[in-house]
Scaffold this motif. Structure first.
Motif, short mmCIF file in Angstrom:
data_model
loop_
_atom_site.label_atom_id
_atom_site.label_comp_id
_atom_site.label_asym_id
_atom_site.label_seq_id
_atom_site.Cartn_x
_atom_site.Cartn_y
_atom_site.Cartn_z
N UNK A 1 0.84 -1.20 0.00
CA UNK A 1 0.00 0.00 0.00
C UNK A 1 0.87 1.25 0.00
N UNK A 2 1.92 1.25 0.82
CA UNK A 2 2.83 2.41 0.87
C UNK A 2 3.50 2.60 -0.49
N UNK A 3 3.92 1.50 -1.12
CA UNK A 3 4.56 1.60 -2.43
C UNK A 3 3.58 2.16 -3.47
N UNK A 4 2.34 1.72 -3.40
CA UNK A 4 1.35 2.21 -4.36
C UNK A 4 1.05 3.69 -4.12
N UNK A 5 1.07 4.11 -2.86
CA UNK A 5 0.88 5.53 -2.57
C UNK A 5 2.02 6.35 -3.17
N UNK A 6 3.25 5.87 -2.99
CA UNK A 6 4.42 6.60 -3.48
C UNK A 6 4.52 6.58 -5.00
N UNK A 7 3.85 5.62 -5.65
CA UNK A 7 3.91 5.52 -7.11
C UNK A 7 2.66 6.06 -7.80
N UNK A 8 1.69 6.48 -7.01
CA UNK A 8 0.44 6.95 -7.60
C UNK A 8 0.68 8.20 -8.45
N UNK A 9 0.06 8.26 -9.61
CA UNK A 9 0.30 9.35 -10.55
C UNK A 9 -0.22 10.69 -10.05
N UNK A 10 -1.14 10.67 -9.12
CA UNK A 10 -1.64 11.92 -8.54
C UNK A 10 -0.88 12.29 -7.28
N UNK A 11 -0.57 11.31 -6.45
CA UNK A 11 0.02 11.58 -5.14
C UNK A 11 1.52 11.84 -5.23
N UNK A 12 2.24 10.99 -5.97
CA UNK A 12 3.70 11.09 -6.01
C UNK A 12 4.20 12.44 -6.53
N UNK B 1 5.11 11.54 6.14
CA UNK B 1 4.02 10.57 6.01
C UNK B 1 3.76 9.95 7.37
N UNK B 2 2.53 10.13 7.86
CA UNK B 2 2.18 9.70 9.20
C UNK B 2 2.00 8.19 9.31
N UNK B 3 1.56 7.77 10.48
CA UNK B 3 1.36 6.35 10.76
C UNK B 3 0.28 5.77 9.86
N UNK B 4 0.56 4.62 9.28
CA UNK B 4 -0.41 3.94 8.43
C UNK B 4 -1.43 3.23 9.32
N UNK B 5 -2.68 3.66 9.24
CA UNK B 5 -3.76 3.05 10.02
C UNK B 5 -4.42 1.96 9.20
N UNK B 6 -4.64 0.81 9.81
CA UNK B 6 -5.27 -0.32 9.14
C UNK B 6 -6.57 -0.63 9.86
N UNK B 7 -7.69 -0.53 9.15
CA UNK B 7 -9.00 -0.74 9.75
C UNK B 7 -9.71 -1.86 9.00
N UNK B 8 -9.93 -3.02 9.65
CA UNK B 8 -10.66 -4.10 8.98
C UNK B 8 -12.13 -3.73 8.78
#
Length: 364
Positions: A207-218, A233-240
C-alpha cells in the motif's frame, strides 16, 4: 527498579495510568533464563521468558510494589521464596489498577518472531521452510506491534488488543494477523487470523509503495519537497471492514525551519482504489461515490482471486456518514499527538463502525 530487583528483565515501555484519582506508572518485568532444555534461544541467548511480574509505582511519592502475575512460573516462585517481602500476589492489586494491565510489547515481539516459523506444523513444510512468515517492512523499518481497540471476529464487543501482521517470506502480501488480548479473563490469550493462500491481500508495504507511485500523489509529494518544505508521512492506520481492509495515512507538511508539521492531505486506500484529499470525508466520498463530487474509478477489492477476478463497483455512499468518519479520524489524530491512546483507540473503533455503515449503504 533495576536497583531493587536487578535479577529481572524490564520491558522498555512503562506506561502512565490514572486510578482512584492518582497517577501511577505501570511496568512489566520478565523472569528469563538461557538454560531451558530443548528450547530455541533468541536475543542475548535467552530461551526461557515469562511475564511474571507487574510493577506499580505511585507517581507522587514513588511507592513501588512488585506483583507476581504468574504463580506457576518456577523462577518467579523461587524469587518469591528468596525475597518473601518483594513479590505480592496479583490478587492484592487494586481493581482500579488491574483494569489497566496490558499484554507487554516486549514478549509479544519475541512470540511473533518465533511464531513466524513455528506456526508450521507439517514436518516436511517446517523442514523446508515452505511457509515461513516475516514482519512487514515500511519505509525501511520493520513494523512494530501496536495497541488498538477493535471488535475481533466473532466477538460482541470491542476490546483492547495488541496486533502485528505477517507477510510470506520474501513477499509483501498479507499472510496473517497475530493478536494478543488484554481485557479481563481473556488477558494473555493469543489469536491468529490467517488469510486464505488462494487470495491475494495487499500488505502494508504494498500500500505504501502504491501511494508513493500513484500518478496523482507522487508528483504532489515531490513538488512539496522541492519548495523548501518537508512532507512527513504519518502512521499507516489499518481498519478491517468485513473481509477487506481500509488503509488511512495522513500527510503532514513542515515548512523549512519550522518545528510543527501541519496536516495537509489524507490518503485512503480501500479495495483496489487509492485517493488523496484534504479531508477524510472527501476521500471517503470519492471512494464511495458520493453524489456531487468527482467520482473515482470503480474500486475493486483488495482481496482478489489469483485468477484476477474482482468485486463489483461500489454504489453511492452517504455524505453524513463520511462527515462522521472525518470527525472520528480528526479526534483520533489529536489523541495520537497528545498521547491519549485510550481515546485514540475508541475513536478508531467508532471510525470503523461508521465505515462499515458507509460500506453497507454503498452496496444497497
Amino acid at each position: 527498579m533495576a536497583t531493587i530487583a536487578p535479577f529481572l528483565r524490564y520491558d522498555a515501555d512503562p506506561y502512565l495510568v490514572i486510578a482512584d484519582g492518582r497517577l501511577y506508572w505501570m511496568r512489566d518485568a520478565y523472569t528469563v533464563s538461557g538454560n531451558y532444555p530443548y528450547s530455541t534461544p533468541v536475543g542475548n541467548g535467552i530461551n526461557y521468558i515469562r511475564n511474571s511480574v507487574k510493577i506499580v509505582i505511585d507517581a507522587y511519592n514513588g511507592d513501588t510494589i512488585f506483583y507476581l502475575a504468574e504463580p506457576d512460573d518456577p523462577l518467579g516462585v523461587t524469587l518469591g521464596k528468596i525475597f518473601p517481602d518483594l513479590l505480592q500476589p496479583l490478587d492484592e492489586m487494586p481493581e482500579a489498577l488491574r483494569s489497566h494491565i496490558r499484554y507487554p510489547e516486549g514478549i509479544f515481539s519475541l512470540q511473533t518472531s518465533m511464531y513466524s516459523t513455528f506456526h508450521m506444523t507439517n514436518p516436511s513444510v517446517f523442514y523446508n521452510r515452505e511457509d515461513q512468515w516475516e514482519v512487514p517492512v515500511i519505509d525501511n523499518e520493520q513494523m512494530e506491534p501496536y495497541y488498538t481497540i477493535m471488535r475481533l471476529p466473532g466477538e460482541e464487543r470491542a476490546e483492547f488488543i495488541q496486533m502485528l501482521p505477517f507477510t510470506p517470506r520474501g513477499r509483501n502480501n498479507l499472510a496473517a494477523w497475530m493478536v494478543a488480548r488484554s481485557d479481563g479473563e481473556n488477558y494473555g490469550k493469543m489469536l491468529v487470523f490467517q488469510f486464505p493462500k488462494q487470495k491475494l491481500v495487499f500488505g502494508p508495504s504494498q500500500i505504501v509503495a502504491r501511494i508513493n507511485q500513484d500518478q496523482e500523489i507522487s508528483p504532489q509529494i515531490t513538488l512539496w519537497n522541492q519548495q523548501g518544505s518537508e512532507v512527513i508521512q504519518g502512521t499507516l492506520l489499518v481498519i478491517p471492514i468485513e473481509e477487506a481492509l481500509l488503509y488511512i495515512r495522513p500527510l503532514y507538511l513542515r515548512a523549512s525551519g519550522g518545528r510543527i508539521p501541519e496536516l495537509t492531505r489524507v490518503v485512503v486506500a480501500y479495495q483496489n482504489q487509492i485517493v488523496m484529499e484534504e479531508t477524510l470525508d472527501a476521500a471517503l466520498a470519492r471512494l464511495f461515490g458520493e453524489p456531487g463530487l468527482p467520482a473515482a474509478a470503480p474500486p475493486t477489492t483488495l482481496v482478489a482471486d489469483v485468477s484476477g477476478s474482482t468485486a463489483a463497483p461500489a454504489a453511492p455512499g452517504n455524505g453524513s456518514l463520511a462527515s462522521q468518519a472525518q470527525d472520528h479520524y480528526t479526534r483520533a489524530i489529536r489523541a495520537q499527538r497528545s498521547g491519549d491512546w485510550a481515546l485514540y483507540g475508541r475513536e478508531l473503533e467508532q471510525l470503523g463502525e461508521v465505515l462499515e455503515e458507509l460500506q453497507a449503504e454503498s452496496e444497497n
